[in-house]
Design an enzyme around this catalytic site. Structure first.
Site, PDB file in Angstrom:
ATOM      1  N   CYS A 128      31.226  50.488  56.866  1.00  0.00           N
ATOM      2  CA  CYS A 128      29.812  50.213  56.611  1.00  0.00           C
ATOM      3  C   CYS A 128      28.953  50.598  57.803  1.00  0.00           C
ATOM      4  O   CYS A 128      27.752  50.798  57.676  1.00  0.00           O
ATOM      5  CB  CYS A 128      29.608  48.736  56.316  1.00  0.00           C
ATOM      6  SG  CYS A 128      30.860  48.063  55.255  1.00  0.00           S
ATOM      7  N   ASN A 134      38.850  43.171  59.253  1.00  0.00           N
ATOM      8  CA  ASN A 134      38.957  44.489  58.615  1.00  0.00           C
ATOM      9  C   ASN A 134      38.992  45.641  59.616  1.00  0.00           C
ATOM     10  O   ASN A 134      39.449  46.718  59.285  1.00  0.00           O
ATOM     11  CB  ASN A 134      37.790  44.690  57.644  1.00  0.00           C
ATOM     12  CG  ASN A 134      36.458  44.315  58.242  1.00  0.00           C
ATOM     13  OD1 ASN A 134      36.260  43.178  58.678  1.00  0.00           O
ATOM     14  ND2 ASN A 134      35.546  45.248  58.285  1.00  0.00           N
ATOM     15  N   HIS A 179      39.561  45.886  45.060  1.00  0.00           N
ATOM     16  CA  HIS A 179      39.795  47.264  45.531  1.00  0.00           C
ATOM     17  C   HIS A 179      40.441  47.338  46.903  1.00  0.00           C
ATOM     18  O   HIS A 179      40.762  48.422  47.385  1.00  0.00           O
ATOM     19  CB  HIS A 179      38.498  48.095  45.479  1.00  0.00           C
ATOM     20  CG  HIS A 179      37.520  47.835  46.585  1.00  0.00           C
ATOM     21  ND1 HIS A 179      37.400  48.670  47.671  1.00  0.00           N
ATOM     22  CD2 HIS A 179      36.612  46.856  46.775  1.00  0.00           C
ATOM     23  CE1 HIS A 179      36.440  48.216  48.475  1.00  0.00           C
ATOM     24  NE2 HIS A 179      35.951  47.116  47.951  1.00  0.00           N
ATOM     25  N   GLN A 216      40.668  41.037  53.343  1.00  0.00           N
ATOM     26  CA  GLN A 216      41.741  41.849  53.931  1.00  0.00           C
ATOM     27  C   GLN A 216      43.088  41.131  53.894  1.00  0.00           C
ATOM     28  O   GLN A 216      44.121  41.750  54.139  1.00  0.00           O
ATOM     29  CB  GLN A 216      41.417  42.197  55.388  1.00  0.00           C
ATOM     30  CG  GLN A 216      40.261  43.167  55.557  1.00  0.00           C
ATOM     31  CD  GLN A 216      40.577  44.583  55.101  1.00  0.00           C
ATOM     32  OE1 GLN A 216      41.731  45.024  55.107  1.00  0.00           O
ATOM     33  NE2 GLN A 216      39.559  45.316  54.686  1.00  0.00           N
ATOM     34  N   SER A 223      38.613  40.584  46.896  1.00  0.00           N
ATOM     35  CA  SER A 223      38.074  41.781  46.255  1.00  0.00           C
ATOM     36  C   SER A 223      39.209  42.703  45.827  1.00  0.00           C
ATOM     37  O   SER A 223      40.063  43.061  46.645  1.00  0.00           O
ATOM     38  CB  SER A 223      37.149  42.499  47.241  1.00  0.00           C
ATOM     39  OG  SER A 223      36.646  43.675  46.669  1.00  0.00           O
ATOM     40  N   THR A 243      27.460  39.416  31.587  1.00  0.00           N
ATOM     41  CA  THR A 243      28.611  39.718  30.741  1.00  0.00           C
ATOM     42  C   THR A 243      29.785  40.124  31.619  1.00  0.00           C
ATOM     43  O   THR A 243      29.638  40.932  32.533  1.00  0.00           O
ATOM     44  CB  THR A 243      28.258  40.845  29.750  1.00  0.00           C
ATOM     45  OG1 THR A 243      27.172  40.393  28.948  1.00  0.00           O
ATOM     46  CG2 THR A 243      29.450  41.199  28.871  1.00  0.00           C
ATOM     47  N   GLY A 283      33.810  41.466  47.053  1.00  0.00           N
ATOM     48  CA  GLY A 283      33.866  40.679  48.276  1.00  0.00           C
ATOM     49  C   GLY A 283      32.485  40.316  48.809  1.00  0.00           C
ATOM     50  O   GLY A 283      32.255  39.186  49.246  1.00  0.00           O
TER      51      GLY A 283
END
Ligand SMILES: *Cc1c(COP(=O)(O)O)cnc(C)c1O
Length: 400
Positions: A330, A156, A206, A184, A204, A242, A76
């Site tokens: 965070c 979030n 996860h 979210q 994202s 990659t 994200g």
């Protein structure tokens, strides 16, 4: 009843989720049998390449996009950085102004602040007391110099869902690109990039039961966007490096599962959430719900408790096996109260006493019972030792 000898209660699904067994199973062969580099020409590259392209199709299908508009990246934060810096750099001859909101994730806010240092100007729109952006204010903020509007689909911290389709229409009518941080929202709010007027969208894995470190940016065909990560020719020359093949395959499977039955999933979560909210507000005086009463994510409950401090709540809950959050994960290392709660007009003192509980597939009704048993006790104890608590007998002020 005690849950202490049982599994711990994880109520921090907005911070991250576990990876579903089906997702892990889909990824596994790409670590071993199909380990090849998808860019190579020999046969070892065939299956990895097919895995990546199948996942691109799964992501596109979940958003109402075409596979050619999906670019994989590291999550994200990278998708947000890429969208905003990429649009700014590709369009700076046309304009230098960006419209966003005061309640964005730091991946958006800090990117915009960095662009300000490079000479761009940014409008940070306010929100109402429920955390909603007024589309009319988006419209008023757009000038002849505006090149991008970036408004998150769902917050979030407080779970407020934004009127994305209305904002998308305004941006489109004014000829300005529209980016939404939907990290979210994916799996929680149905998304259709065409119906919602979205030009760029960050997601994202996860946050919806996929692996960490993999995400995607949707870019509407024809949008002017500079590259962020330079190097090899991967992702059709748009994002070097990659490919994280197992991660990409996991993202594809996870988004397919997360969007298969959003309504049913939300119904189950919202029932638990509403019982949690009612139970907490009934049992704990001087408590309030942050965020929107109805336009909120089905898994989000965010409270403020007067006279206590969020970090102390977290530590005491952790000691009793409950994982929660205060503000953004965070920001828990800093002492500043959440910028989101402050933007909703909450005073510093109440923003400091905030608690976010985010439900998910790891939770059951028993977990809600356990939190409702433990939390009033935790808040009660903290208030006993808090210098902010009014003396006993003196009636405390009614919370709003
Ligand atoms: C988690 C989150 C991000 C960052 O995503 P990562 O994959 O952890 O980098 C960005 N925006 C929102 C709204 C989030 O919840």
């Amino acid at each position: 009843m005690s849950n202490q000898d049982q599994r711990p209660v994880y109520m921090d699904h907005a911070a991250t989720t576990f990876t579903k067994p089906e997702v892990l199973a889909a990824m596994e062969p790409y670590f071993s049998r199909y380990f090849g580099n998808p860019s190579s020409l020999y046969r070892f590259a065939g299956e990895p390449r097919k895995g990546v392209e199948a996942a691109r199709g799964q992501v596109a299908a979940a958003l109402g996009a075409t596979p050619g508009e999906i670019y994989f990246c590291a999550g994200g934060s990278e998708a947000d950085n890429w969208a905003i810096k990429g649009v700014a750099l590709a369009n700076h001859k046309r304009g230098d102004h960006i419209v966003t909101t005061a309640i964005e994730h730091h991946a958006v806010l800090h990117t915009c602040e960095w662009l300000e240092k490079q000479g761009f100007s940014v409008t940070y729109l306010p929100v109402d007391k429920f955390g909603r952006v007024d589309p009319g204010e988006v419209e008023e903020a757009i000038t002849g110099r505006t090149i991008l509007v970036s408004v998150m689909a769902a917050n979030n911290e407080i779970g407020t869902v934004q009127p994305i389709a209305r904002i998308g229409k305004i941006a489109r009518d004014r000829g300005v690109l529209f980016h939404t941080d939907a990290v979210q929202a994916v799996g929680a709010v149905p998304i259709d990039v065409d119906a919602m007027g979205i030009d760029l969208l960050s997601l994202s894995a996860h946050k919806f039961y996929g692996p960490k470190g993999i995400g995607a940016l949707y870019v509407r065909r024809g949008s002017r966007l500079e590259n962020l990560v330079h190097g090899g020719g991967q992702e059709r020359g748009r994002r070097a490096g990659t490919e994280n093949v197992p991660g990409i395959v996991g993202l594809g499977r996870a988004i397919e599962l997360a969007t298969a039955d959003i309504e049913g999933h939300n119904r189950r979560l919202a029932a638990m959430r509403d019982r949690l909210i009612r139970g907490v507000l009934d049992a704990i005086p001087d408590s309030r719900l942050n965020g929107h009463p109805t336009e909120r994510l089905a898994n989000n409950a965010n409270f403020s408790f007067r006279y206590v401090e969020g970090e102390s709540i977290l530590l005491m809950l952790d000691a009793r096996g409950i994982a929660a959050s205060t503000g953004s994960a965070c920001s828990s290392a800093s002492l500043e109260p959440s910028h989101v709660l402050l933007a909703t007009g909450l005073p510093h003192e109440e923003a400091h006493g905030s608690l976010r509980l985010t439900l998910g597939d790891a939770n059951s009704e028993e977990d809600v019972d356990y939190v409702l048993e433990v939390l009033p006790d935790v808040i009660g104890r903290l208030r006993q030792i808090s210098p902010l608590t009014p003396p006993a007998g003196k009636k405390v002020q009614e919370a709003e």
